[in-house]
Structures are given as structure tokens and as C-alpha cells.
Write a protein that holds these residues in place. Structure first.
Motif, mmCIF file in Angstrom:
data_model
loop_
_atom_site.group_PDB
_atom_site.id
_atom_site.type_symbol
_atom_site.label_atom_id
_atom_site.label_comp_id
_atom_site.label_asym_id
_atom_site.label_seq_id
_atom_site.Cartn_x
_atom_site.Cartn_y
_atom_site.Cartn_z
ATOM 1 N N PRO A 139 0.825 -1.225 0.000
ATOM 2 C CA PRO A 139 0.000 0.000 0.000
ATOM 3 C C PRO A 139 0.844 1.255 0.000
ATOM 4 O O PRO A 139 0.489 2.257 -0.638
ATOM 5 C CB PRO A 139 -0.832 -0.141 1.282
ATOM 6 C CG PRO A 139 -0.833 -1.617 1.580
ATOM 7 C CD PRO A 139 0.495 -2.119 1.105
ATOM 8 N N GLU A 140 1.961 1.229 0.693
ATOM 9 C CA GLU A 140 2.811 2.415 0.780
ATOM 10 C C GLU A 140 3.352 2.785 -0.595
ATOM 11 O O GLU A 140 3.381 3.962 -0.980
ATOM 12 C CB GLU A 140 3.946 2.140 1.759
ATOM 13 C CG GLU A 140 4.781 3.379 2.065
ATOM 14 C CD GLU A 140 5.847 3.087 3.101
ATOM 15 O OE1 GLU A 140 6.523 4.034 3.515
ATOM 16 O OE2 GLU A 140 5.998 1.901 3.485
ATOM 17 N N GLN B 28 0.461 4.096 -2.867
ATOM 18 C CA GLN B 28 0.117 5.478 -2.571
ATOM 19 C C GLN B 28 1.176 6.432 -3.091
ATOM 20 O O GLN B 28 0.866 7.484 -3.651
ATOM 21 C CB GLN B 28 -0.071 5.651 -1.062
ATOM 22 C CG GLN B 28 -0.457 7.085 -0.667
ATOM 23 C CD GLN B 28 -0.605 7.231 0.834
ATOM 24 O OE1 GLN B 28 -0.395 6.277 1.594
ATOM 25 N NE2 GLN B 28 -0.996 8.427 1.275
#
Length: 482
Positions: free
Chosen positions: A105-106, A109
Motif C-alpha cells: 500500500p505504501e 500510494q
């Protein structure tokens, strides 16, 4: 036998060297410098080489479901890599649907909005990451892949990554780039080798033009390259030795023909007067002279084909005694005597029996001519494997002692002999590992000394005494022991 081409090998070596230097040297040096860490500010760091393995593992984890949608299912290899590098993260992006499930997810994003960028690759670092070594890379995948791009972050370089790094240079793009370079390298190598080997081809043409009538010619050394000059000089030295050998053989043939012509002419003159009282004696002498010349010619021919004497044990006393016994009738017939002194202890020498017989026979023939009528030729065998043959004639002056062993040399041009016997004797003695020398006989005359190698075999025990051969009353030969 199929010979390998030196030019072809040189061309291949040059082409390989040029290709490696042109295409591989730069990336290899870049890799070694970055991995070694000798330059901290180098554009590519050590860990930058670790991205390729992680991206390859992620690419192998991409699959499609039955509906054709891409999905990310980590393989056991990718899980093992993550266990070794817990800070590593990855993400995969589809061109239409965006990030695939299972992506970090990091990273998703941080890399949002990539659809507005047209980039084949991207190097990045997440803001606020406290790890100074942390770095990331995003690379577009080839058309037809399950994902449009793969991002990797937090990778570390390990030597096990070399396999993935080497794959960077083994691509279709590299092959297309290398193909023209290979052709150009081969063309350059062909020109260099052809030009470089031109002096060698010229020297080969010069050698091919040399025959038995042009052995005096030599190859040019002044224009030869430094690497070829030793070979050309060696060929010139070999031609010089060959020229000298051929010249010596021609001189030998001419001299031998001259030496044979004289006794044959004398024999022919004697044959015209068979009733002469001295006919038989003169014929025997001339026949013996022709026989000596022929034997010397045969011995010289044996040397020319390099047939080395055998190296065996010889009972020196028995061998020399047998030769002395064979020469006794000739000595007695010419009014001389011969005395043989065996060694105080049996002596075994190393050598060749035929060669020894030839040497001793030649020296006995010389002693017979040098010994005054009524005199005694002394033959001694010493325990140190030395044979001495002494006469009591005019002897040999100090000035002539070195020249006496030269072929065809004679002190008196009117004297008997061919001038070959001593030269052949010296050669035979040296081939047996021994030597031959001359000293003055006590009381006047010449003593020839043959020194041989003594055998290490156990020496037999046998008594010995001086033996003298002479003619007794009634004309019979007699052995007298003392």
C-alpha cells in the motif's frame, strides 16, 4: 593431419577481446566499482544492483485468472527473499485497473498518478524513510506481460543476485547491438592478422625457394618484427649448419674418392705383373688399405644417420685381448711384435663393443705403421677403464696433437692412410661417453689413451698377467706369459 589455423585463432581472440572491451568492460567496471564501495559518491550504489532480482521474482509471481485479470501470487522464491530482506516491498500495476492486489500500500500510494507519466523506468526514494540505504525502482514491463510496471523498494545487493544482473546483458537488444560489433570486430581482426603475419608469409616464401644448390642464402632479418626475428634467426642458423654439413659431406665424398683411387690404381698396376715376386705381398697390403677406407666410410655413414652406439657392459680386458689376437698375424707378418698387459683386476666398462673394436683397431693400425721393424707395440688395459696403445716410432709433436684428430689430416702427404681413422676414433669414443688423447711414450713414440666410463656392476675376480705375441721357431705364433 588437419592443422589448426594460426590466423583464425588470432582473429577469434582479437574479436572476443574487442567485443568484451567494447560492450562488457564499461558495465563490469561500473559494477565492480559500485560493489566495492571505493567511491562513496558513485552514481550507481552497491544496492542498485539488487533491484533486478527482486523485480524478476515479482514478475514470476504475476498470473492471470480465468477471466484474464492479472493478479499477484508470491512464489516460494519471493517469500524466501522477503524472509531474508524484511524491509523489501514491491508493487505491480495494471495499465487499466491500477495496482494489483498484494502490492505494498505504501508504494501504491507513493506512485499514484503514474498513468500521467510516460517513463520506461524510474528511480525513487520514499519521503521520510529513515533508512539511508533505502531506494526504489520502477520499470515498465514488455508488451504482453501480466502487468504494465513493477516497483521494488528496500532491496539489498547479495552475491546471489549476480545471475539476475548477468541477465541484463543477455537480451535481444544486446544481441542486436552486438551483431554489428561482432562483424566489425572480425573485419578489423582479419585486417590486423593479415597485415601482422605478412612478414611470416614472406619468410615462408623465402624458405620454400631454398634448395640444395642455394643453401648459402639467408632470410632477411632487418625488416622482420621483433617477435618473428628470433624464429628467422633460428632458421638462418639451421640453414648455416645444414650448409656446413652438406659442404663437409661433399668434401668427404671427394676426398674418399681420391683416397680409393690411389690404391685401386696400384692394385691395377700390380695385376698387370702377376709374376712379380712381391705381387702377393703388395696386393694384400693394397687390399687391406681399401678395406680400411671402406670400413671408415661405413663408420662415418653410421654417424650421419645418428645411430648412437649401444650402452652396455663390456669386459674391457677380454674385448681388447680379442682384438690384439686378431692383429697378431698382421704384426708378425710385418716384422713387429705386440704385447698385451691386462688390468690387475677385471674391469667392466660401459660402451659399445663394435665402436670399441673400431677404435682399438684404428689405433693398432696406426701403431703398426709407426713402430720400427723388430719393435713391440704395447697394449695395456688399466683398472680405471683406460686402454693405452703405445708405439716407439717418431711420435707426434706438440703442435700436431690437436690437429691429428681432424678428418683427412696427415702429417706427411706421401704417407699411408686416409686421415679418417683418428677422427672417427675420437667421435666414437665421445659417443660412448669417453675420450681419446695422446701422450709421449717413455723413450720416444706416441701413446694413445682411450678413457671409457667404468661400470657400476660388480667386478668379477680373475687373475691376469702380461701376454706377448711373437713368432716362434718354425713360423708358428706363440703366446708368452710373464
Amino acid at each position: 593431419m588437419r592443422r589448426r589455423s594460426l590466423a583464425l585463432r588470432l582473429m577469434i581472440y582479437l574479436a572476443i577481446t574487442q567485443i568484451a572491451g567494447t560492450l562488457l568492460l564499461v558495465p563490469i567496471v561500473d559494477f565492480l566499482v559500485s560493489v566495492s564501495g571505493v567511491l562513496p559518491g558513485w552514481e550507481i550504489s552497491r544496492d542498485d544492483w539488487g533491484e533486478h532480482r527482486l523485480q524478476a521474482l515479482v514478475a514470476r509471481s504475476l498470473t492471470r485468472d480465468e477471466a484474464g485479470a492479472a493478479r499477484l501470487e508470491p512464489t516460494p522464491e519471493l517469500r524466501a527473499y522477503l524472509a531474508e530482506n524484511p524491509l523489501a516491498r514491491y508493487a505491480a500495476f495494471d495499465c487499466r485497473s491500477g495496482a494489483l492486489p498484494g502490492s505494498s500500500p505504501e508504494l501504491v500510494q507513493a506512485l499514484s498518478g503514474l498513468d500521467r507519466l510516460e517513463a520506461a523506468s524510474l528511480k525513487f526514494r520514499l519521503a521520510g524513510d529513515g533508512d539511508a540505504r533505502a531506494r526504489g525502482a520502477l520499470r515498465r514491463m514488455p508488451a504482453g506481460s501480466a502487468a504494465c510496471a513493477i516497483a521494488a523498494y528496500g532491496y539489498r545487493f547479495a552475491w546471489s543476485d549476480l545471475h539476475a544482473v548477468s541477465g541484463l546483458f543477455l537480451t535481444l537488444h544486446s544481441a542486436i547491438v552486438i551483431a554489428p560489433a561482432v562483424l566489425i570486430a572480425l573485419a578489423i581482426a582479419w585486417l590486423v592478422v593479415r597485415r601482422g603475419l605478412a612478414p611470416l608469409r614472406a619468410a615462408a616464401a623465402d624458405v620454400a625457394a631454398i634448395d640444395m644448390d642455394t643453401l648459402h642464402k639467408r632470410l632477411g632479418v632487418d625488416d622482420a618484427p621483433k617477435e618473428i626475428a628470433p624464429f628467422v634467426e633460428a632458421v638462418n642458423d639451421a640453414l648455416g649448419r645444414l650448409d656446413a654439413g652438406v659442404a663437409a659431406q661433399r668434401r668427404f665424398t671427394a676426398n674418399a674418392a681420391h683416397e680409393l683411387r690411389t690404391p685401386i690404381a696400384i692394385m691395377r698396376a700390380h695385376a698387370d705383373n702377376p709374376d712379380d715376386a712381391a705381387f702377393r705381398c703388395d696386393m694384400k697390403r693394397d687390399i687391406r688399405r681399401v678395406q680400411t677406407i671402406v670400413e671408415q666410410l661405413l663408420a662415418t655413414a653410421r654417424f650421419s644417420i645418428r645411430e648412437a652406439p649401444a650402452d652396455v657392459d663390456i669386459d674391457l680386458g677380454e674385448a681388447v685381448l680379442a682384438i690384439v689376437a686378431d692383429y697378431t698375424p698382421l704384426m708378425i707378418e710385418n716384422g713387429r711384435r705386440i704385447a698385451f698387459e691386462p688390468p690387475s683386476t677385471p674391469t667392466i666398462a660401459r660402451g659399445d663393443k663394435w665402436a670399441l673394436e673400431c677404435v682399438v683397431a684404428n689405433l693398432l693400425d696406426n701403431a703398426l705403421r709407426a713402430e720400427p721393424p723388430g719393435g713391440v707395440v704395447d697394449v695395456r688395459v688399466l683398472p680405471s677403464a683406460i686402454v693405452e696403445i703405445a708405439d716407439h716410432g717418431a711420435g707426434v709433436s706438440d703442435a700436431d696433437r690437436d690437429r691429428i684428430f681432424e678428418p683427412f689430416w696427415r702429417r706427411d702427404a706421401k704417407g699411408h692412410g686416409t686421415g679418417l681413422g683418428l677422427a672417427i676414433s675420437k667421435t666414437l669414443a665421445e659417443l660412448m661417453g669417453g675420450s681419446i688423447s695422446i701422450v709421449e711414450t717413455c723413450g720416444g713414440g706416441a701413446t694413445f689413451r682411450i678413457a671409457l666410463r667404468k661400470s657400476r656392476a660388480p667386478q668379477p675376480i680373475r687373475s691376469s698377467s702380461r701376454v706377448e705375441f711373437q713368432r716362434a721357431e718354425g713360423g708358428a705364433e706363440e703366446l708368452r706369459s710373464a
